[in-house]
Design a protein around this motif. Structure first.
Motif, PDB file in Angstrom:
ATOM      1  N   THR A 106       0.828  -1.212   0.000  1.00  0.00           N
ATOM      2  CA  THR A 106       0.000   0.000   0.000  1.00  0.00           C
ATOM      3  C   THR A 106       0.856   1.253   0.000  1.00  0.00           C
ATOM      4  N   GLU A 107       1.971   1.244   0.734  1.00  0.00           N
ATOM      5  CA  GLU A 107       2.870   2.399   0.720  1.00  0.00           C
ATOM      6  C   GLU A 107       3.431   2.618  -0.678  1.00  0.00           C
ATOM      7  N   VAL A 114       1.721   9.670  -5.733  1.00  0.00           N
ATOM      8  CA  VAL A 114       2.282  10.985  -5.412  1.00  0.00           C
ATOM      9  C   VAL A 114       3.426  11.324  -6.367  1.00  0.00           C
ATOM     10  N   THR A 115       4.241  10.331  -6.713  1.00  0.00           N
ATOM     11  CA  THR A 115       5.320  10.549  -7.674  1.00  0.00           C
ATOM     12  C   THR A 115       4.769  10.990  -9.021  1.00  0.00           C
ATOM     13  N   ASP A 116       3.679  10.356  -9.467  1.00  0.00           N
ATOM     14  CA  ASP A 116       3.057  10.749 -10.732  1.00  0.00           C
ATOM     15  C   ASP A 116       2.513  12.173 -10.657  1.00  0.00           C
ATOM     16  N   VAL A 170      14.087   4.678  -0.746  1.00  0.00           N
ATOM     17  CA  VAL A 170      14.517   5.838  -1.526  1.00  0.00           C
ATOM     18  C   VAL A 170      13.309   6.555  -2.123  1.00  0.00           C
ATOM     19  N   SER A 171      12.328   5.805  -2.596  1.00  0.00           N
ATOM     20  CA  SER A 171      11.147   6.415  -3.220  1.00  0.00           C
ATOM     21  C   SER A 171      10.355   7.238  -2.218  1.00  0.00           C
ATOM     22  N   LEU A 172      10.158   6.713  -1.000  1.00  0.00           N
ATOM     23  CA  LEU A 172       9.426   7.457   0.018  1.00  0.00           C
ATOM     24  C   LEU A 172      10.208   8.687   0.450  1.00  0.00           C
ATOM     25  N   ALA A 173      11.530   8.557   0.592  1.00  0.00           N
ATOM     26  CA  ALA A 173      12.353   9.711   0.974  1.00  0.00           C
ATOM     27  C   ALA A 173      12.284  10.802  -0.079  1.00  0.00           C
ATOM     28  N   PRO A 393      17.702  10.750 -13.263  1.00  0.00           N
ATOM     29  CA  PRO A 393      16.510  10.749 -12.406  1.00  0.00           C
ATOM     30  C   PRO A 393      16.745   9.915 -11.151  1.00  0.00           C
ATOM     31  N   GLN A 394      16.203  10.383 -10.050  1.00  0.00           N
ATOM     32  CA  GLN A 394      16.314   9.681  -8.773  1.00  0.00           C
ATOM     33  C   GLN A 394      14.912   9.279  -8.334  1.00  0.00           C
TER      34      GLN A 394
END
Length: 476
Positions: A106-107, A114-116, A170-173, A393-394
């Motif tokens: 779910t995260e 949110v990234t999109d 890394v994605s959440l950060a 890209p990160q």
């Protein structure tokens, strides 16, 4: 009569399809829209007729429209986004939907959404909101940041399970870094902070223990450290009881405070704005040595180490100049020895394969940009000479840049006083509005640098409007 078929006898059938669409647009929840759709043929035609044009219009009411999406895809995307966004906002009905370290399914799903929203911000045509461009994605992002536990109202994560990493993904950060743009104008209750001690331990760590860039090519941002650095400064800026920096920030005109990005994110290396404000923190030499020793030994103490400079609310100014022809700008060897600004930060394949969700850099644009600048720190004039380097890209978000510059006190680089040099290395967040990083003293007499005891600390800069324009506007 089949109850699943829309009725042909309800009053809505007497209304025009345009009027039924207008009514449907007043509904905000897609479940309510589904109920309206099932009332009768008239309401159903308004929702699913005309090649699902209602869903295209409904999507554009709430989000920036991504390119090359059919009406059917926009309909599905609209429902998926709102379903997940609302789950992470409503903790009473969905208490399990919280942010921990970003590794649950779910995260990952909400981080992807949110990234999109970040990557698709300002897609298509953007409207103007006063002096700033306006984008529906930015409104959704700010709403989610303030109402969810992405950054506020969270709790200290429980110990990780056996197979779970200790660090935040890394994605959440990366998402949290971008989301923090929306919080600098918010008064944060002290109870929202639960790990300021962790941020202090991170920002004063030695360079060799927590480098800003990772990987064999040193082009992967150390997201966890950068996030700790941002949280460190946001704490002092937004908590009135933390330091005088809060009051100093409140005294600034709105145009002189941190702000959100104002256009599509773009890959490659690109010039930043000219005008910046910022601050930094430091400990006394003996305190820094003791602090690092305690951290390495994992010893916790009740002794408080005061973060100097920001405790007095000091804010410095910085002007950056990006000349079109920088070939004449001198770059002293001693600067390069400390900063390694000329290393390749973006692999060739990353420059050639830009994210489809970003505005690609032109093929003839350089991967590195030389700049000079000057500023004022505690009424002392200083100069800044450095480089911007493109980064790949990160965490699926484009637009990151590496920045390095030397802070010195002579405007002639041919005759630089080597006894008073301060090196800065940082990360420019996508959108080019915030810079975070580490400074260190670059004039040590030691032939071999002792990285374990190198004197340094964290810094932050944020883009602002020219103050003379602000003053002229006030006079008018």
């Amino acid at each position: 009569m089949d109850r699943n078929l829309p009725s042909g006898e309800v009053a809505f059938n007497r209304l025009s399809i345009e009027l039924n669409k207008t009514i449907a647009h007043c509904l905000s929840d897609h479940k309510d829209i589904a109920t309206f759709n099932a009332i009768c043929r008239g309401t159903s035609d308004a929702i699913v007729g005309d090649n699902l044009s209602f869903w295209r219009a409904k999507f554009c009411e709430d989000f920036a429209r991504p390119p090359n999406k059919t009406n059917e895809q926009l309909c599905r995307l609209y429902k998926e986004r709102w379903s997940m966004l609302r789950r992470f906002v409503n903790m009473k009905t969905h208490p399990k939907y919280q942010f921990v370290r970003g590794y649950t399914l779910t995260e990952k799903a909400i981080v992807k959404i949110v990234t999109d929203l970040i990557n698709e911000s300002f897609a298509g045509s953007a409207q103007s909101d006063g002096n700033r461009p306006r984008c529906e994605n930015m409104l959704r992002l700010k709403q989610f940041v303030l109402e969810s536990r992405l950054l506020l109202g969270g709790r200290r994560p429980p110990p990780p399970s056996k197979d779970e990493p200790v660090s935040v993904s890394v994605s959440l950060a990366a998402v949290r870094l971008m989301a923090t743009h929306f919080l600098f104008d918010q008064a944060i209750h002290p109870g929202s902070w639960f790990a300021i001690d962790d941020t202090q331990r991170a920002v004063y760590a030695a360079t060799n223990e927590t480098p800003l860039y990772l990987g064999p090519e040193k082009n992967i941002v150390n997201m966890e450290w950068i996030l700790q650095c941002l949280n460190f400064f946001r704490y002092y800026m937004t908590d009135s009881q933390a330091s005088d920096l809060h009051d100093a920030m409140q005294e600034l005109d709105e145009s002189q405070r941190p702000s959100v990005w104002e256009g599509p994110l773009k890959s490659g290396s690109y010039p930043l704005g000219n005008y910046w404000k910022g601050t930094y923190a430091f400990l006394e030499h003996k305190d820094l040595t003791r602090f690092r020793k305690l951290v390495r030994l994992d010893i916790h103490t009740d002794h408080i180490f005061t973060d100097l400079n920001i405790d007095e609310g000091n804010i410095q100014s910085l002007y950056l100049d990006f000349p079109k022809d920088a070939s004449a700008l001198h770059w002293p060897a001693i600067f390069e020895d400390h900063l390694h600004s000329l290393r390749e930060s973006e692999p060739a394949q990353a420059r050639a394969q830009h994210s489809k969700k970003s505005t690609p850099a032109a093929s003839n644009e350089p991967s590195s940009i030389r700049f000079d600048g000057h500023g004022e720190d505690l009424e002392d004039l200083f100069y800044a000479s450095g480089w911007l380097n493109a980064l790949p890209p990160q965490a699926d978000i484009p637009g990151w840049q590496r920045i390095t510059f030397m802070k010195h006190f002579e405007d002639d680089l041919e005759f630089v006083n080597r006894d008073n040099l301060w090196a800065y290395e940082g990360v420019v967040l996508p959108g080019g509005k915030i810079i975070l990083g580490r400074w260190w003293f670059a004039s040590s007499d030691d032939e071999v640098v002792d990285l374990d005891n190198e004197y340094g600390g964290p810094f932050i800069f944020w883009a602002v409007e020219p103050e003379d324009q602000v003053q002229n506007g006030d006079e008018e």
